[in-house]
Design an enzyme around this catalytic site. Structure first.
Site, PDB file in Angstrom:
ATOM      1  N   ASN A 110     -42.263  29.978-144.399  1.00 37.92           N
ATOM      2  CA  ASN A 110     -41.957  30.122-145.824  1.00 37.92           C
ATOM      3  C   ASN A 110     -42.014  28.802-146.550  1.00 37.92           C
ATOM      4  O   ASN A 110     -41.868  27.734-145.946  1.00 37.92           O
ATOM      5  CB  ASN A 110     -40.525  30.665-146.018  1.00 37.92           C
ATOM      6  N   GLY A 138     -38.886  28.811-143.192  1.00 31.39           N
ATOM      7  CA  GLY A 138     -39.229  30.028-142.444  1.00 31.39           C
ATOM      8  C   GLY A 138     -38.669  29.867-141.040  1.00 31.39           C
ATOM      9  O   GLY A 138     -38.875  28.831-140.404  1.00 31.39           O
ATOM     10  N   ALA A 196     -41.320  29.076-138.336  1.00 33.16           N
ATOM     11  CA  ALA A 196     -41.884  27.726-138.454  1.00 33.16           C
ATOM     12  C   ALA A 196     -40.830  26.680-138.134  1.00 33.16           C
ATOM     13  O   ALA A 196     -41.124  25.671-137.476  1.00 33.16           O
ATOM     14  CB  ALA A 196     -42.428  27.516-139.863  1.00 33.16           C
ATOM     15  N   GLU A 212     -55.607  41.249-113.762  1.00 29.10           N
ATOM     16  CA  GLU A 212     -55.243  40.140-112.879  1.00 29.10           C
ATOM     17  C   GLU A 212     -53.920  39.518-113.292  1.00 29.10           C
ATOM     18  O   GLU A 212     -53.541  38.457-112.807  1.00 29.10           O
ATOM     19  CB  GLU A 212     -56.348  39.068-112.870  1.00 29.10           C
ATOM     20  N   ASN A 245     -65.834  49.653-113.749  1.00 30.25           N
ATOM     21  CA  ASN A 245     -67.174  49.761-113.166  1.00 30.25           C
ATOM     22  C   ASN A 245     -67.129  50.961-112.218  1.00 30.25           C
ATOM     23  O   ASN A 245     -66.100  51.656-112.107  1.00 30.25           O
ATOM     24  CB  ASN A 245     -67.614  48.447-112.496  1.00 30.25           C
ATOM     25  N   THR A 275     -69.251  50.921-116.625  1.00 29.12           N
ATOM     26  CA  THR A 275     -70.391  50.007-116.485  1.00 29.12           C
ATOM     27  C   THR A 275     -71.047  50.274-115.131  1.00 29.12           C
ATOM     28  O   THR A 275     -70.376  50.394-114.108  1.00 29.12           O
ATOM     29  CB  THR A 275     -69.945  48.532-116.604  1.00 29.12           C
ATOM     30  N   GLY A 327     -73.966  48.579-113.788  1.00 27.76           N
ATOM     31  CA  GLY A 327     -74.935  47.579-113.322  1.00 27.76           C
ATOM     32  C   GLY A 327     -76.321  47.861-113.867  1.00 27.76           C
ATOM     33  O   GLY A 327     -76.496  48.095-115.061  1.00 27.76           O
ATOM     34  N   ALA A 381     -69.166  38.075-113.354  1.00 23.52           N
ATOM     35  CA  ALA A 381     -68.771  38.076-114.770  1.00 23.52           C
ATOM     36  C   ALA A 381     -69.666  38.933-115.666  1.00 23.52           C
ATOM     37  O   ALA A 381     -69.489  38.918-116.886  1.00 23.52           O
ATOM     38  CB  ALA A 381     -68.662  36.668-115.345  1.00 23.52           C
ATOM     39  N   ALA A 382     -70.574  39.674-115.076  1.00 23.25           N
ATOM     40  CA  ALA A 382     -71.407  40.535-115.934  1.00 23.25           C
ATOM     41  C   ALA A 382     -70.525  41.590-116.618  1.00 23.25           C
ATOM     42  O   ALA A 382     -70.707  41.907-117.800  1.00 23.25           O
ATOM     43  CB  ALA A 382     -72.492  41.212-115.106  1.00 23.25           C
ATOM     44  N   GLY A 383     -69.543  42.103-115.858  1.00 23.37           N
ATOM     45  CA  GLY A 383     -68.610  43.074-116.454  1.00 23.37           C
ATOM     46  C   GLY A 383     -67.751  42.420-117.527  1.00 23.37           C
ATOM     47  O   GLY A 383     -67.464  43.026-118.567  1.00 23.37           O
ATOM     48  N   ASP A 384     -67.347  41.187-117.271  1.00 25.52           N
ATOM     49  CA  ASP A 384     -66.548  40.465-118.275  1.00 25.52           C
ATOM     50  C   ASP A 384     -67.375  40.254-119.535  1.00 25.52           C
ATOM     51  O   ASP A 384     -66.883  40.402-120.656  1.00 25.52           O
ATOM     52  CB  ASP A 384     -66.097  39.107-117.723  1.00 25.52           C
ATOM     53  N   GLY A 387     -72.924  31.861-111.812  1.00 20.28           N
ATOM     54  CA  GLY A 387     -71.576  31.509-112.269  1.00 20.28           C
ATOM     55  C   GLY A 387     -70.973  32.559-113.185  1.00 20.28           C
ATOM     56  O   GLY A 387     -71.567  33.617-113.436  1.00 20.28           O
TER      57      GLY A 387
HETATM   58  O1  RIB Z   1     -33.206  29.900-141.182  1.00 22.56           O
HETATM   59  C1  RIB Z   1     -33.568  29.228-142.354  1.00 22.56           C
HETATM   60  C2  RIB Z   1     -34.834  29.840-142.927  1.00 22.56           C
HETATM   61  O2  RIB Z   1     -34.550  31.163-143.311  1.00 22.56           O
HETATM   62  C3  RIB Z   1     -35.338  29.181-144.161  1.00 22.56           C
HETATM   63  O3  RIB Z   1     -36.231  28.132-143.898  1.00 22.56           O
HETATM   64  C4  RIB Z   1     -35.957  30.318-144.942  1.00 22.56           C
HETATM   65  O4  RIB Z   1     -37.329  30.197-145.141  1.00 22.56           O
HETATM   66  C5  RIB Z   1     -35.544  31.574-144.223  1.00 22.56           C
HETATM   67  O5  RIB Z   1     -36.556  32.102-143.487  1.00 22.56           O
END
Ligand code: RIB
Length: 306
Positions: free
Chosen positions: A12, A40, A43, A130, A175, A211, A213, A240-243, A278
């Site tokens: 945010n 945010g 973030a 895998e 396959n 697949t 072949g 890797a032909a299947g991949d 390969g």
């Molecule tokens: O936890 C704080 C955050 O809550 C703020 O940065 C705001 O963007 C909200 O998402």
């Protein structure tokens, strides 16, 4: 080096207003200072991990605006891998209006903006076997719940794929060997392949792409069976032909090709892979594939109705 951390969350632009005390409902108070900060919860957490020396990648979505660019720059500067940050063309970067009183307490209102598009980070999920079944089942379930298209390449084939997982798969791409193991059908030849695909369809799958072949591929869906011959090629190594087939198939679907077109496209790609040694080293570039398919007419060449 530490373990890797994936943070999935919001980004945010915070509009923070300091004030002596919060307004009551219906009341107007004077603010003291307005500041714009990158925020945010997602973030912030990714930033913290990066700043604290963690190996971190963030998945999220920003708008195509200066705030989104600022987030990307700031996170990258503290070591966060931002290659998984998506940019929404339609929605602006999320915004939070934050009231901060004299005691430092806060109240926050968030307008999600591009964060709403975070669940659209991908449209197709392509998996193989895998990695642990539990991880595949979880990812397929989440993808299905979010309306994604799930392609499962059952390689190596387990003894059984749980019905719950199968119910989340849009395309199963075994396959011939994997098909026989999973379906329990014995024998060889196209009749056995059809029987095997039919048996898997009866387990609840909507579409099976086998697949084969040098025989190409077979598609089984609610309309029956269709076969797609392979392009003739001098095979030197089929690793890797299947991949390559699976990768090409999902690229084609993601570009809007029909299933028929996608299988022809994938057949052509894997026919090129077998001509080189390969695994990754054998996979053709798009340019090389387009040359095979006829350059600019690639899509039409790969096309053809159902
Ligand atoms: O936890 C704080 C955050 O809550 C703020 O940065 C705001 O963007 C909200 O998402």
């Amino acid at each position: 080096m530490g373990k890797h951390i994936l943070v999935i969350g919001s980004l945010n632009m915070d509009l923070s207003i300091t004030m002596e005390r919060m307004p009551a409902v219906g009341e107007t108070v004077m603010g003291e200072e307005l500041t714009y900060n990158l925020g945010g919860k997602g973030a912030n957490q990714a930033y913290a991990v990066g700043r604290l020396g963690g190996q971190v990648k963030m998945l999220g979505c920003v708008g195509r605006d200066q705030f989104g660019a600022g987030q990307r720059e700031s996170l990258a500067a503290c070591g966060v891998d931002v290659s998984g940050l998506r940019e929404s063309e339609a929605l602006p970067t999320g915004t939070a209006v934050i009231y901060v009183d004299a005691a430092g307490s806060n109240s926050i209102v968030v307008v999600a903006g591009a964060n709403q598009a975070c669940d659209q980070w991908c449209d197709y999920v392509l998996m193989q076997m895998e990695i642990p079944m539990s991880a595949i089942a979880y990812a397929a379930g989440r993808a299905r719940a979010l309306g994604k298209t799930v392609i499962l390449n059952p390689a190596p084939a387990p003894d059984l794929i749980p019905a719950e997982l199968l119910s989340c798969v849009d395309y199963l791409t075994p396959n011939e060997t994997e098909l026989m193991k999973l379906s329990g059908v014995t024998g060889d030849g196209m009749e056995a392949v059809r029987q095997g695909a039919k048996a898997l369809m009866e387990q609840g799958l909507g579409c099976v792409v086998v697949t084969l072949g040098e025989e190409g591929a077979l598609l089984a869906d609610g309309d029956g069976f269709r076969t797609y011959p392979a392009r003739k090629a001098e095979a030197v190594d089929t690793t890797a032909a299947g991949d390559c087939f699976n990768g090409a198939f999902v690229v084609a679907l993601a570009e809007g090709m029909s299933e028929d077109e996608a299988i022809r496209f994938a057949n052509a790609a894997s026919s090129m892979a077998v001509t080189k040694k390969g695994a990754q080293s054998s996979i053709p570039s798009r340019e090389e594939l387009e040359q095979i398919l006829g350059g600019a007419k690639a899509r039409q060449s790969a096309g053809g109705g159902r």
